[in-house]
Scaffold this motif. Structure first.
Motif, short mmCIF file in Angstrom:
data_model
loop_
_atom_site.label_atom_id
_atom_site.label_comp_id
_atom_site.label_asym_id
_atom_site.label_seq_id
_atom_site.Cartn_x
_atom_site.Cartn_y
_atom_site.Cartn_z
N PRO A 67 77.07 41.37 95.23
CA PRO A 67 75.91 40.87 95.97
C PRO A 67 75.11 39.81 95.23
CG PRO A 67 76.02 43.28 96.06
CD PRO A 67 77.01 42.83 95.04
N ALA A 68 75.22 39.77 93.91
CA ALA A 68 74.46 38.77 93.16
C ALA A 68 75.03 37.37 93.33
CB ALA A 68 74.42 39.15 91.68
N GLN A 69 76.28 37.24 93.77
CA GLN A 69 76.92 35.94 93.92
C GLN A 69 77.20 35.70 95.40
OE1 GLN A 69 80.46 35.50 91.64
NE2 GLN A 69 80.80 33.37 92.20
N PHE A 70 76.38 34.84 95.99
CA PHE A 70 76.53 34.54 97.41
C PHE A 70 77.49 33.37 97.59
CE2 PHE A 70 75.26 32.92 101.57
CZ PHE A 70 75.17 34.10 102.29
N ILE A 75 75.01 24.38 102.22
CA ILE A 75 73.62 23.94 102.13
C ILE A 75 73.24 23.81 100.66
CG2 ILE A 75 71.23 24.50 102.71
CD1 ILE A 75 72.25 26.08 105.08
N ARG A 76 72.54 22.73 100.34
CA ARG A 76 72.05 22.54 98.98
C ARG A 76 70.56 22.92 98.97
NH1 ARG A 76 73.79 20.14 94.50
NH2 ARG A 76 75.57 19.19 95.58
N TYR A 77 70.21 23.76 98.00
CA TYR A 77 68.85 24.27 97.89
C TYR A 77 68.16 23.67 96.68
CZ TYR A 77 70.45 27.74 101.27
OH TYR A 77 70.96 28.36 102.38
N GLN A 78 66.93 23.24 96.87
CA GLN A 78 66.11 22.69 95.80
C GLN A 78 65.16 23.77 95.28
OE1 GLN A 78 65.94 18.03 97.30
NE2 GLN A 78 64.17 19.31 97.60
N ASP A 79 65.72 24.93 94.98
CA ASP A 79 64.90 26.06 94.53
C ASP A 79 65.81 27.09 93.89
OD1 ASP A 79 62.70 27.63 94.11
OD2 ASP A 79 62.60 28.44 96.15
N GLN A 80 65.19 28.07 93.23
CA GLN A 80 65.91 29.21 92.67
C GLN A 80 65.67 30.43 93.54
OE1 GLN A 80 68.01 29.50 90.12
NE2 GLN A 80 67.90 27.34 89.53
N GLU A 81 66.70 31.24 93.70
CA GLU A 81 66.58 32.42 94.54
C GLU A 81 65.73 33.48 93.87
OE1 GLU A 81 69.61 34.61 97.57
OE2 GLU A 81 70.24 34.56 95.47
N THR A 82 64.81 34.06 94.62
CA THR A 82 63.95 35.15 94.15
C THR A 82 64.36 36.44 94.85
OG1 THR A 82 62.29 34.69 95.84
CG2 THR A 82 62.04 33.58 93.72
N ARG A 83 64.13 37.56 94.19
CA ARG A 83 64.49 38.85 94.76
C ARG A 83 63.43 39.87 94.42
NH1 ARG A 83 70.06 40.61 92.49
NH2 ARG A 83 70.52 38.44 93.03
N MET A 99 66.29 38.99 99.06
CA MET A 99 66.57 37.81 98.24
C MET A 99 66.31 36.57 99.09
SD MET A 99 70.01 39.36 96.52
CE MET A 99 70.20 40.45 97.94
N GLU A 100 65.48 35.68 98.58
CA GLU A 100 65.05 34.53 99.37
C GLU A 100 65.19 33.25 98.55
OE1 GLU A 100 61.31 34.18 102.13
OE2 GLU A 100 60.73 33.51 100.14
N ILE A 101 65.66 32.23 99.21
CA ILE A 101 65.74 30.90 98.59
C ILE A 101 65.29 29.87 99.62
CG2 ILE A 101 68.19 30.63 99.20
CD1 ILE A 101 68.50 29.05 96.57
N LYS A 102 64.50 28.90 99.19
CA LYS A 102 63.86 27.94 100.11
C LYS A 102 64.30 26.51 99.77
CE LYS A 102 59.80 29.37 98.87
NZ LYS A 102 58.34 29.55 98.77
N ARG A 119 67.35 34.15 103.78
CA ARG A 119 66.91 35.47 103.32
C ARG A 119 68.08 36.44 103.45
NH1 ARG A 119 62.21 34.09 106.41
NH2 ARG A 119 60.45 33.57 105.05
N ARG A 120 68.26 37.22 102.40
CA ARG A 120 69.32 38.23 102.39
C ARG A 120 68.69 39.61 102.22
NH1 ARG A 120 73.39 37.69 98.02
NH2 ARG A 120 71.91 36.57 96.70
N TYR A 121 69.22 40.59 102.95
CA TYR A 121 68.73 41.96 102.89
C TYR A 121 69.91 42.89 102.62
CZ TYR A 121 65.01 39.70 105.65
OH TYR A 121 64.05 38.85 106.10
#
Length: 385
Positions: A67-70, A75-83, A99-102, A119-121
């Motif tokens: 689950p830690a590796q999506f 899509i390219r994200y200009q942020d780090q994923e938070t959980r 887990m959310e990344i914006k 967002r991942r649940y």
């Protein structure tokens, strides 16, 4: 500023039914959907697919061995994923991880700003931790970095997937489901797995071998090439070995002089894979035997009490052939106090005498009233009227 780096381009296992578009997915809704998905996944095979440029408000259900590796979603994200983790509303027994990344955007498109949010649940407690609910929605936007606007995150075109669907949970875990128009692959190799049928040797796949590791997927590697009878026999053998180990532990506890240690502390396991590798029949038989063993311990202690301890040596009578103790056990009525019973009997007798006296008085008053009525010359019916 460091951005989230895309992971290697590889297909993933996705629930085949379309969940649809949802503008908003609450924590409670996600927890209920994940709990329901764990039940539906027992009889529904997951399909291999690529996630590529999902639309806004799209919701999908994935089975992620890690689950830690999506997987790469285009899509390219200009942020780090938070959980973060929190209790599920309405059911404190469940714990859900979010887990959310914006600030995501699709390269080589007309998107001048990064507004995509993923967002991942997944349920850490009260469900299966490898089942992940993914929701793509719109969030706050920022300006896209010019140097990244035309920088793709994957190679196009994507290869055609030929791998069959596979069961990820339950008794059928690891079993493949081929389309009706296609038959099973050729005979399996020496390890019971056909690498061509899994698509591992096809050129241009670009899929790392560890992504197809059955153990990482929570599957039994040996069971993937076995028929159901062989898998059941192997599971029964594993359970019998566990039962033998429990027997040895109980014998060691009895040899410690009756000092039974406290129950071991059960640590929470996020993987939840052990129950998925054991068939329902084997698990039911094991629980049945364990419950009867526990009941035997309880009723044996209730029937014999302390006479099962080592302080009362047991020997076999040469005439009766039965087990006897060196000291005679007390009679069955020894648990009662004679003085206390006599006091209760005396108290009850006094209460009975009082009730009898009150009954006699009421009977005398009733007789006197009837005599007065008869002496006056009126019948009871006339007096009452």
């Amino acid at each position: 500023m460091s951005f989230q780096q895309p992971h290697p381009d590889a297909p993933c296992l996705r629930y085949p039914e379309n969940i649809g578009l949802h503008v908003n997915v609450t924590i409670e809704t996600a927890a209920n959907m994940l709990a329901r998905a764990a039940q539906l996944s027992l009889n529904t095979p997951y399909a291999w697919t690529f996630i590529d440029k999902p639309v806004e408000n799209q919701v999908m259900l994935l089975f992620l061995p890690n689950p830690a590796q999506f997987p790469n979603d285009g899509i390219r994200y200009q942020d780090q994923e938070t959980r973060y983790a929190l209790p599920a509303p309405g059911n404190r027994a469940r714990e859900i991880e979010v887990m959310e990344i914006k600030y995501g955007f699709v390269p080589n498109s007309q998107e001048a700003s990064a507004w995509r949010v993923r967002r991942r649940y997944r349920l850490l407690k009260g469900g299966h931790s490898h089942i992940t609910l993914v929701h793509y929605t719109r969030g706050p936007m920022i300006q896209t970095v010019p140097s990244l606007m035309n920088s793709p995150v994957r190679q196009y075109p994507l290869r055609q997937i030929t791998e069959p669907s596979v069961f990820v949970l339950g008794d059928k875990v690891g079993q493949k489901v081929y389309p009706s128009s296609a038959g099973p692959p050729p005979a399996p190799g020496p390890m019971g797995m056909n690498h061509q049928g899994m698509g591992m040797n096809q050129p241009g796949m670009g899929m790392p071998p560890q992504a197809m590791n059955p153990q990482a997927m929570g599957m039994n590697q040996q069971g993937m090439g076995m028929n159901p009878q062989a898998m059941l026999a192997q599971q029964n053998s594993n359970m019998e070995s566990l039962e033998r180990r429990r027997e040895r532990e109980r014998a060691r506890e009895r040899s410690m002089g009756g000092q039974r240690p406290g129950p071991p502390r059960l640590d929470d396991d996020d993987s939840a894979d052990e129950f998925e590798m054991i068939s329902t029949r084997t698990l039911a038989i094991t629980r049945y035997k364990r419950n009867h063993e526990l009941m035997e311990e309880v009723f044996k202690r209730a029937a014999f009490g302390s006479y099962l301890d080592d302080s009362f040596p047991v020997h076999r009578s040469p005439f009766q052939g039965a087990l006897m103790t060196s000291s005679q056990p007390p009679p069955a009525y020894s648990i009662f106090d004679k003085a206390e019973l006599e006091a209760k009997v005396a108290k009850l007798q006094q209460e009975v005498e009082v009730l009898q006296t009150q009954a006699a008085e009421r009977s005398a008053r009733r007789s006197a009233a009837e005599d007065v009525i008869v002496a006056s010359g009126h019948t009871p019916m006339e007096v009452s009227s």
